[in-house]
Design a protein around this motif. Structure first.
Motif, PDB file in Angstrom:
ATOM      1  N   HIS A   1       0.839  -1.191   0.000  1.00  0.00           N
ATOM      2  CA  HIS A   1       0.000   0.000   0.000  1.00  0.00           C
ATOM      3  C   HIS A   1       0.882   1.252   0.000  1.00  0.00           C
ATOM      4  O   HIS A   1       1.838   1.344   0.775  1.00  0.00           O
ATOM      5  N   PRO A   2       0.590   2.236  -0.839  1.00  0.00           N
ATOM      6  CA  PRO A   2       1.446   3.421  -0.920  1.00  0.00           C
ATOM      7  C   PRO A   2       1.496   4.235   0.361  1.00  0.00           C
ATOM      8  O   PRO A   2       2.456   4.995   0.570  1.00  0.00           O
ATOM      9  N   TYR A   3       0.501   4.099   1.239  1.00  0.00           N
ATOM     10  CA  TYR A   3       0.537   4.838   2.497  1.00  0.00           C
ATOM     11  C   TYR A   3       1.704   4.414   3.378  1.00  0.00           C
ATOM     12  O   TYR A   3       2.210   5.215   4.172  1.00  0.00           O
ATOM     13  N   ILE A   4       2.131   3.169   3.282  1.00  0.00           N
ATOM     14  CA  ILE A   4       3.223   2.711   4.146  1.00  0.00           C
ATOM     15  C   ILE A   4       4.486   3.512   3.880  1.00  0.00           C
ATOM     16  O   ILE A   4       5.192   3.941   4.802  1.00  0.00           O
ATOM     17  N   ASP A   5       4.780   3.761   2.625  1.00  0.00           N
ATOM     18  CA  ASP A   5       5.947   4.586   2.291  1.00  0.00           C
ATOM     19  C   ASP A   5       5.759   6.009   2.815  1.00  0.00           C
ATOM     20  O   ASP A   5       6.716   6.624   3.306  1.00  0.00           O
ATOM     21  N   LEU A   6       4.527   6.522   2.733  1.00  0.00           N
ATOM     22  CA  LEU A   6       4.267   7.862   3.260  1.00  0.00           C
ATOM     23  C   LEU A   6       4.493   7.912   4.767  1.00  0.00           C
ATOM     24  O   LEU A   6       5.113   8.840   5.291  1.00  0.00           O
ATOM     25  N   TYR A   7       3.954   6.917   5.500  1.00  0.00           N
ATOM     26  CA  TYR A   7       4.157   6.885   6.949  1.00  0.00           C
ATOM     27  C   TYR A   7       5.643   6.917   7.297  1.00  0.00           C
ATOM     28  O   TYR A   7       6.066   7.582   8.248  1.00  0.00           O
ATOM     29  N   ASN A   8       6.424   6.172   6.536  1.00  0.00           N
ATOM     30  CA  ASN A   8       7.834   6.024   6.873  1.00  0.00           C
ATOM     31  C   ASN A   8       8.668   7.243   6.521  1.00  0.00           C
ATOM     32  O   ASN A   8       9.862   7.293   6.832  1.00  0.00           O
ATOM     33  N   LYS A   9       8.062   8.228   5.885  1.00  0.00           N
ATOM     34  CA  LYS A   9       8.718   9.506   5.643  1.00  0.00           C
ATOM     35  C   LYS A   9       8.339  10.537   6.698  1.00  0.00           C
ATOM     36  O   LYS A   9       8.813  11.675   6.652  1.00  0.00           O
ATOM     37  N   LYS A  10       7.510  10.143   7.644  1.00  0.00           N
ATOM     38  CA  LYS A  10       6.981  11.063   8.634  1.00  0.00           C
ATOM     39  C   LYS A  10       7.377  10.612  10.043  1.00  0.00           C
ATOM     40  O   LYS A  10       8.169   9.674  10.188  1.00  0.00           O
ATOM     41  N   LYS A  11       6.824  11.258  11.049  1.00  0.00           N
ATOM     42  CA  LYS A  11       7.146  10.924  12.431  1.00  0.00           C
ATOM     43  C   LYS A  11       5.869  10.650  13.217  1.00  0.00           C
ATOM     44  O   LYS A  11       5.002  11.522  13.333  1.00  0.00           O
ATOM     45  N   ALA A  12       5.777   9.464  13.767  1.00  0.00           N
ATOM     46  CA  ALA A  12       4.669   9.099  14.649  1.00  0.00           C
ATOM     47  C   ALA A  12       5.233   8.695  16.003  1.00  0.00           C
ATOM     48  O   ALA A  12       6.117   7.834  16.079  1.00  0.00           O
ATOM     49  N   ILE A  13       4.735   9.320  17.052  1.00  0.00           N
ATOM     50  CA  ILE A  13       5.118   8.988  18.420  1.00  0.00           C
ATOM     51  C   ILE A  13       3.852   8.612  19.177  1.00  0.00           C
ATOM     52  O   ILE A  13       2.899   9.392  19.249  1.00  0.00           O
ATOM     53  N   ILE A  14       3.829   7.407  19.718  1.00  0.00           N
ATOM     54  CA  ILE A  14       2.670   6.868  20.416  1.00  0.00           C
ATOM     55  C   ILE A  14       3.148   6.383  21.777  1.00  0.00           C
ATOM     56  O   ILE A  14       4.097   5.606  21.865  1.00  0.00           O
TER      57      ILE A  14
ATOM     58  N   SER B   1       4.473  -5.389  12.179  1.00  0.00           N
ATOM     59  CA  SER B   1       4.228  -6.432  11.184  1.00  0.00           C
ATOM     60  C   SER B   1       4.113  -5.863   9.778  1.00  0.00           C
ATOM     61  O   SER B   1       4.394  -6.562   8.796  1.00  0.00           O
ATOM     62  N   LYS B   2       3.719  -4.595   9.673  1.00  0.00           N
ATOM     63  CA  LYS B   2       3.553  -3.952   8.369  1.00  0.00           C
ATOM     64  C   LYS B   2       4.790  -3.170   7.937  1.00  0.00           C
ATOM     65  O   LYS B   2       4.809  -2.602   6.840  1.00  0.00           O
ATOM     66  N   GLY B   3       5.799  -3.132   8.790  1.00  0.00           N
ATOM     67  CA  GLY B   3       6.990  -2.349   8.471  1.00  0.00           C
ATOM     68  C   GLY B   3       6.748  -0.855   8.522  1.00  0.00           C
ATOM     69  O   GLY B   3       7.400  -0.083   7.812  1.00  0.00           O
ATOM     70  N   ILE B   4       5.815  -0.427   9.380  1.00  0.00           N
ATOM     71  CA  ILE B   4       5.501   0.986   9.545  1.00  0.00           C
ATOM     72  C   ILE B   4       6.307   1.524  10.720  1.00  0.00           C
ATOM     73  O   ILE B   4       6.160   1.056  11.853  1.00  0.00           O
ATOM     74  N   ASN B   5       7.149   2.484  10.454  1.00  0.00           N
ATOM     75  CA  ASN B   5       8.014   3.033  11.490  1.00  0.00           C
ATOM     76  C   ASN B   5       7.227   3.966  12.402  1.00  0.00           C
ATOM     77  O   ASN B   5       6.528   4.873  11.940  1.00  0.00           O
ATOM     78  N   ALA B   6       7.352   3.751  13.693  1.00  0.00           N
ATOM     79  CA  ALA B   6       6.785   4.635  14.699  1.00  0.00           C
ATOM     80  C   ALA B   6       7.572   4.428  15.984  1.00  0.00           C
ATOM     81  O   ALA B   6       8.098   3.329  16.226  1.00  0.00           O
ATOM     82  N   TRP B   7       7.649   5.456  16.772  1.00  0.00           N
ATOM     83  CA  TRP B   7       8.255   5.340  18.100  1.00  0.00           C
ATOM     84  C   TRP B   7       7.114   5.067  19.072  1.00  0.00           C
ATOM     85  O   TRP B   7       6.328   5.940  19.382  1.00  0.00           O
ATOM     86  N   VAL B   8       6.994   3.840  19.520  1.00  0.00           N
ATOM     87  CA  VAL B   8       5.968   3.452  20.481  1.00  0.00           C
ATOM     88  C   VAL B   8       6.671   3.238  21.816  1.00  0.00           C
ATOM     89  O   VAL B   8       7.551   2.381  21.942  1.00  0.00           O
ATOM     90  N   ASP B   9       6.258   4.009  22.805  1.00  0.00           N
ATOM     91  CA  ASP B   9       6.976   4.044  24.079  1.00  0.00           C
ATOM     92  C   ASP B   9       6.013   3.712  25.217  1.00  0.00           C
ATOM     93  O   ASP B   9       4.860   4.157  25.215  1.00  0.00           O
TER      94      ASP B   9
ATOM     95  N   GLU C   1      14.452   8.670  18.335  1.00  0.00           N
ATOM     96  CA  GLU C   1      14.959   7.347  18.637  1.00  0.00           C
ATOM     97  C   GLU C   1      15.083   6.511  17.369  1.00  0.00           C
ATOM     98  O   GLU C   1      14.335   6.679  16.410  1.00  0.00           O
ATOM     99  N   SER C   2      15.998   5.589  17.367  1.00  0.00           N
ATOM    100  CA  SER C   2      16.323   4.832  16.153  1.00  0.00           C
ATOM    101  C   SER C   2      15.186   3.945  15.681  1.00  0.00           C
ATOM    102  O   SER C   2      15.154   3.539  14.523  1.00  0.00           O
ATOM    103  N   ASN C   3      14.222   3.642  16.560  1.00  0.00           N
ATOM    104  CA  ASN C   3      13.128   2.770  16.139  1.00  0.00           C
ATOM    105  C   ASN C   3      11.911   3.548  15.656  1.00  0.00           C
ATOM    106  O   ASN C   3      10.848   2.990  15.478  1.00  0.00           O
TER     107      ASN C   3
END
Length: 259
Positions: free
Chosen positions: A181-194, A216-224, A256-258
């Motif tokens: 899905h093209p959104y996955i690439d978009l997410y990975n260019k941005k910053k999500a902190i949860i 599981s989807k390879g979506i980068n986010a910093w989940v803390d 953070e690196s993750n």
């Protein structure tokens, strides 16, 4: 701190909506209040004090809006189809009316042109709404700070499910998102902190479920996950804002690196 109040008619909601803007320049930040919250909660609960260093420095302009949760997510006795349709109207109010207003205002204040993306921030149910906006519309939102959220629409709609409820339940639609899905690439260019605490009144299992889906989807986010002393309360959200906002506003890859 420059503060402006607005009241305008929303054609998406067929009613007047109110909001406040804090700051004189910088990137646009949309604040979603907690459950049943109002536009003045950002100020009344002293979140302005926490964001003041970045607001006063001209790094961000915070736009604090109203929820309509009393008609939708909190209206447990109402018809669920009507409630979710009404919620969709609120989503359209944000994406089609508020975001263009925000973009125009920050362009004017900063001397920018184009279509600046928006950081979306919320706590508790506000975090759920913020995350839903970010994951549904990565073309509009390029940053997320979600604190103590619940990421399933079951919180507001119980066992009821239709296509609109599904589209407002991140753990459902993200779990079924195709790997290409093209959104996955978009997410990975941005910053999500949860972030979720593990203390009183917190429900970190929802964050853990979302975390697993993102991985599981390879979506980068910093989940803390914060400690067992971290409760569902403004005191902790203040501390989390102080900790996370420098990463959120920093250059890509600076957190953070993750992420």
């Amino acid at each position: 701190m420059e503060i402006q109040y607005y009241r305008q008619y929303s054609h998406k909601l067929n009613r007047d909506m109110e909001w406040k803007v804090y700051g004189h320049g910088g990137r646009p930040v949309l604040f979603i209040p907690c459950q049943d919250g109002r536009f003045f909660d950002f100020e009344n609960f002293h979140m302005t004090d926490v964001w003041a260093p970045w607001i006063d420095a001209g790094q961000v302009m915070v736009f604090s809006i109203d929820t309509i949760d009393t008609e939708t997510w909190s209206n447990s006795q109402g018809d669920p189809r009507w409630r979710i349709c009404r919620h969709e109207q609120w989503i359209a109010y944000i994406t089609d009316e508020m975001v263009p207003f925000m973009r125009n205002m920050v362009n004017e204040r900063n001397g920018w042109t184009g279509y600046p993306d928006v950081i979306v921030f919320g706590c508790s149910l506000g975090a759920a709404h913020a995350a839903n906006l970010y994951f549904r519309r990565p073309d509009l939102f390029d940053g997320l700070l979600a604190l103590s959220g619940i990421y399933t629409a079951g919180y507001g709609f119980g066992s009821y499910m239709d296509e609109l409820v599904y589209n407002n339940s991140p753990v459902h639609y993200l779990a079924n998102m195709p790997a290409d899905h093209p959104y996955i690439d978009l997410y990975n260019k941005k910053k999500a902190i949860i972030c979720a605490g593990q203390g009183p009144w917190e429900l970190p299992d929802s964050t853990r479920e979302l975390d697993g889906i993102l991985k599981s989807k390879g979506i980068n986010a910093w989940v803390d996950y914060w400690g067992f002393d971290c409760s569902h309360d403004w005191y902790w959200w203040y501390r989390q804002v102080e900790y996370f906002v420098p990463h959120l506003l920093g250059r890509p890859g600076a957190a953070e690196s993750n992420m």
